[in-house]
Design an enzyme around this catalytic site. Structure first.
Site, PDB file in Angstrom:
ATOM      1  N   LYS A 116       0.830  -1.215   0.000  1.00 31.55           N
ATOM      2  CA  LYS A 116       0.000   0.000   0.000  1.00 31.55           C
ATOM      3  C   LYS A 116       0.855   1.251   0.000  1.00 31.55           C
ATOM      4  O   LYS A 116       0.529   2.222  -0.677  1.00 31.55           O
ATOM      5  CB  LYS A 116      -0.938   0.017   1.216  1.00 31.55           C
ATOM      6  CG  LYS A 116      -2.110  -0.935   1.093  1.00 31.55           C
ATOM      7  CD  LYS A 116      -3.120  -0.686   2.200  1.00 31.55           C
ATOM      8  CE  LYS A 116      -4.302  -1.630   2.116  1.00 31.55           C
ATOM      9  NZ  LYS A 116      -5.182  -1.519   3.299  1.00 31.55           N
ATOM     10  N   LYS A 197     -10.393 -12.801  -9.893  1.00 32.25           N
ATOM     11  CA  LYS A 197     -11.339 -12.849  -8.783  1.00 32.25           C
ATOM     12  C   LYS A 197     -12.264 -11.635  -8.806  1.00 32.25           C
ATOM     13  O   LYS A 197     -11.808 -10.521  -9.066  1.00 32.25           O
ATOM     14  CB  LYS A 197     -10.505 -12.848  -7.492  1.00 32.25           C
ATOM     15  CG  LYS A 197     -11.255 -13.165  -6.239  1.00 32.25           C
ATOM     16  CD  LYS A 197     -10.284 -13.278  -5.075  1.00 32.25           C
ATOM     17  CE  LYS A 197     -10.878 -12.563  -3.888  1.00 32.25           C
ATOM     18  NZ  LYS A 197     -10.104 -12.665  -2.678  1.00 32.25           N
ATOM     19  N   LYS A 200     -13.917  -5.655  -5.455  1.00 31.57           N
ATOM     20  CA  LYS A 200     -14.459  -4.296  -5.374  1.00 31.57           C
ATOM     21  C   LYS A 200     -13.673  -3.360  -6.283  1.00 31.57           C
ATOM     22  O   LYS A 200     -14.222  -2.471  -6.904  1.00 31.57           O
ATOM     23  CB  LYS A 200     -14.340  -3.763  -3.940  1.00 31.57           C
ATOM     24  CG  LYS A 200     -15.354  -4.327  -2.965  1.00 31.57           C
ATOM     25  CD  LYS A 200     -15.068  -3.810  -1.561  1.00 31.57           C
ATOM     26  CE  LYS A 200     -15.907  -4.541  -0.525  1.00 31.57           C
ATOM     27  NZ  LYS A 200     -15.401  -4.341   0.842  1.00 31.57           N
TER      28      LYS A 200
HETATM   29  P1  AMP Z   1     -12.874  -7.586   0.392  1.00 30.64           P
HETATM   30  O1  AMP Z   1     -13.937  -7.189  -0.554  1.00 30.64           O
HETATM   31  O2  AMP Z   1     -11.625  -7.957  -0.331  1.00 30.64           O
HETATM   32  O3  AMP Z   1     -12.664  -6.607   1.524  1.00 30.64           O
HETATM   33  O4  AMP Z   1     -13.324  -8.934   1.085  1.00 30.64           O
HETATM   34  C1  AMP Z   1     -14.314  -9.075   2.070  1.00 30.64           C
HETATM   35  C2  AMP Z   1     -14.561 -10.555   2.282  1.00 30.64           C
HETATM   36  O5  AMP Z   1     -15.134 -11.163   1.099  1.00 30.64           O
HETATM   37  C3  AMP Z   1     -13.294 -11.364   2.571  1.00 30.64           C
HETATM   38  O6  AMP Z   1     -13.591 -12.346   3.542  1.00 30.64           O
HETATM   39  C4  AMP Z   1     -12.952 -12.007   1.252  1.00 30.64           C
HETATM   40  O7  AMP Z   1     -12.260 -13.234   1.414  1.00 30.64           O
HETATM   41  C5  AMP Z   1     -14.319 -12.239   0.620  1.00 30.64           C
HETATM   42  N1  AMP Z   1     -14.234 -12.154  -0.840  1.00 30.64           N
HETATM   43  C6  AMP Z   1     -13.892 -11.040  -1.554  1.00 30.64           C
HETATM   44  N2  AMP Z   1     -13.918 -11.290  -2.873  1.00 30.64           N
HETATM   45  C7  AMP Z   1     -14.282 -12.593  -3.024  1.00 30.64           C
HETATM   46  C8  AMP Z   1     -14.480 -13.446  -4.160  1.00 30.64           C
HETATM   47  N3  AMP Z   1     -14.339 -13.009  -5.413  1.00 30.64           N
HETATM   48  N4  AMP Z   1     -14.832 -14.735  -3.927  1.00 30.64           N
HETATM   49  C9  AMP Z   1     -14.987 -15.187  -2.669  1.00 30.64           C
HETATM   50  N5  AMP Z   1     -14.820 -14.443  -1.559  1.00 30.64           N
HETATM   51  C10 AMP Z   1     -14.455 -13.154  -1.720  1.00 30.64           C
END
Ligand code: AMP
Ligand code: TRP
Length: 340
Positions: A116, A197, A200
């Site tokens: 970061k 993947k 966001k």
């Molecule tokens: P984040 O959006 O990266 O802050 O992730 C929030 C939660 O959602 C975390 O526990 C991630 O492991 C899960 N997560 C985020 N993106 C995915 C995805 N494409 N598939 C499965 N789990 C996800």
């Protein structure tokens, strides 16, 4: 009849951006289903979010929106303590005490910090001390388990070391938490590029289904989902078939069916058009009630505020006595008038 004490689980999630289907299937649904078996705390970590600049209005909105989405998705305030980090002062205060026993070099070596900070023109202190605040989150609750993704392993290691160091210096105080690294399971891929993947930060047309998307938007996104030039509806590790595999995985999770049942459902499908239609229907059916409940909660600020106030109160009842214990062990007087 005496009952064994439930293990305590602490999860943290940042209020940045909108939740998508990957967040729901990969994380939130597990939290919802795990309720009751253990004693769960879910903390919306707004103090962590500001380690990267947040527009005040966006932070305010995202914090409430995340809370509403978690509740809409099935987090039950009777079974889970859902609260906002900044509503419980002990987190920020506790992080100061812990920072005084955290070696600077450890923080500088954190890979997330290195990544970061390399991407930023100016690097503010909070970005560096972020994992100390995370340790305070966890240790103030005597959490036994912390479910996190692989990327948080290093931060959890630090939380454990801080707990041990404190216990060594001041006597047994903190539970040394165990990371529960999610088994490689559902990794939901982007609809526009099934080799990346769903995330966001990649959000754009056709990439993800947001949990707030209308039925028509979901239908359109699924219709455009990238597949391959073949016509075989099979689960496959072949990168070529990543799109179809992703669609089948999503359908399986949304319908709670077995892979065999899923394939049987599509045995008569004529090509990927039918597959996408079936998946779209399953996603729409699953997302609709969540979106509707979310909209209700967002339209009724008093209800949402009430639920969050209750969560914060329950969280304080755990974190504040713990913080007093920490201060007393370190040699601070905690006179009655400054006690919560
Ligand atoms: P984040 O959006 O990266 O802050 O992730 C929030 C939660 O959602 C975390 O526990 C991630 O492991 C899960 N997560 C985020 N993106 C995915 C995805 N494409 N598939 C499965 N789990 C996800
Ligand atoms: N750092 C975590 C993340 O980015 C969020 C977090 C903050 C957290 N405090 C926590 C996770 C405590 C688990 C426990 O995903």
């Amino acid at each position: 009849m005496s009952q064994a004490k439930k293990r305590r689980v602490f999860s943290g999630i940042q209020p940045t951006g909108q939740l998508h289907l990957g967040n729901y299937l990969g994380a939130i649904r597990h939290w919802v289903r795990g309720q009751g078996q253990k004693e769960n705390f879910i903390c919306i970590v707004d103090l962590h979010a500001i380690t990267v600049f947040q527009e005040p209005e966006a932070l305010r909105h995202n914090t409430r929106s995340l809370a509403a989405m978690l509740l809409a998705a099935g987090i039950d305030p009777d079974q889970t303590t859902l609260f906002v980090q900044s509503h419980v002062r002990a987190h920020a205060e506790g992080s100061w005490f812990l920072s005084c026993i955290t070696p600077l070099g450890r923080l500088e070596r954190m890979t997330q910090y290195k990544d970061k900070s390399a991407r930023q023109e100016r690097v503010d202190t909070g970005l560096l001390t972020y994992p100390v605040l995370q340790a305070a989150d966890i240790l103030l609750y005597d959490a036994d388990e912390v479910p996190v993704g692989e990327d948080q392993k290093q931060h959890l290691e630090l939380s454990r070391d801080i707990a041990q160091r404190f216990n060594h210096l001041y006597g047994d105080t903190f539970v040394v938490p165990e990371p529960k690294i999610a088994k490689v399971g559902a990794r939901i891929m982007g609809f526009d590029d099934p080799t990346a993947k769903m995330s966001k930060s990649l959000a754009g047309k056709g990439h993800s289904v947001l949990m707030t998307d209308q039925d028509k938007v979901i239908e359109k996104t699924l219709k455009r989902a990238v597949t391959d030039s073949g016509n075989e509806i099979v689960y496959s590790e072949d990168p070529e078939k990543a799109g179809v595999n992703n669609l089948l995985t999503i359908y399986q999770l949304m319908t709670d069916k077995t892979p065999e049942q899923v394939l049987a459902d599509f045995a008569d499908a004529r090509g990927y058009g039918d597959l996408k239609k079936g998946v779209a229907e399953a996603v729409i059916e699953g997302v609709r009630p969540i979106r509707e409940r979310y909209n209700e909660l967002m339209a009724d600020p008093a209800e949402l505020d009430g639920l969050l106030a209750r969560g914060a109160e329950q969280a304080r009842a755990v974190a504040e006595p713990k913080l007093i214990q920490v201060k007393e062990k370190m040699g601070f007087g905690v006179p009655a008038e400054v006690r919560p």
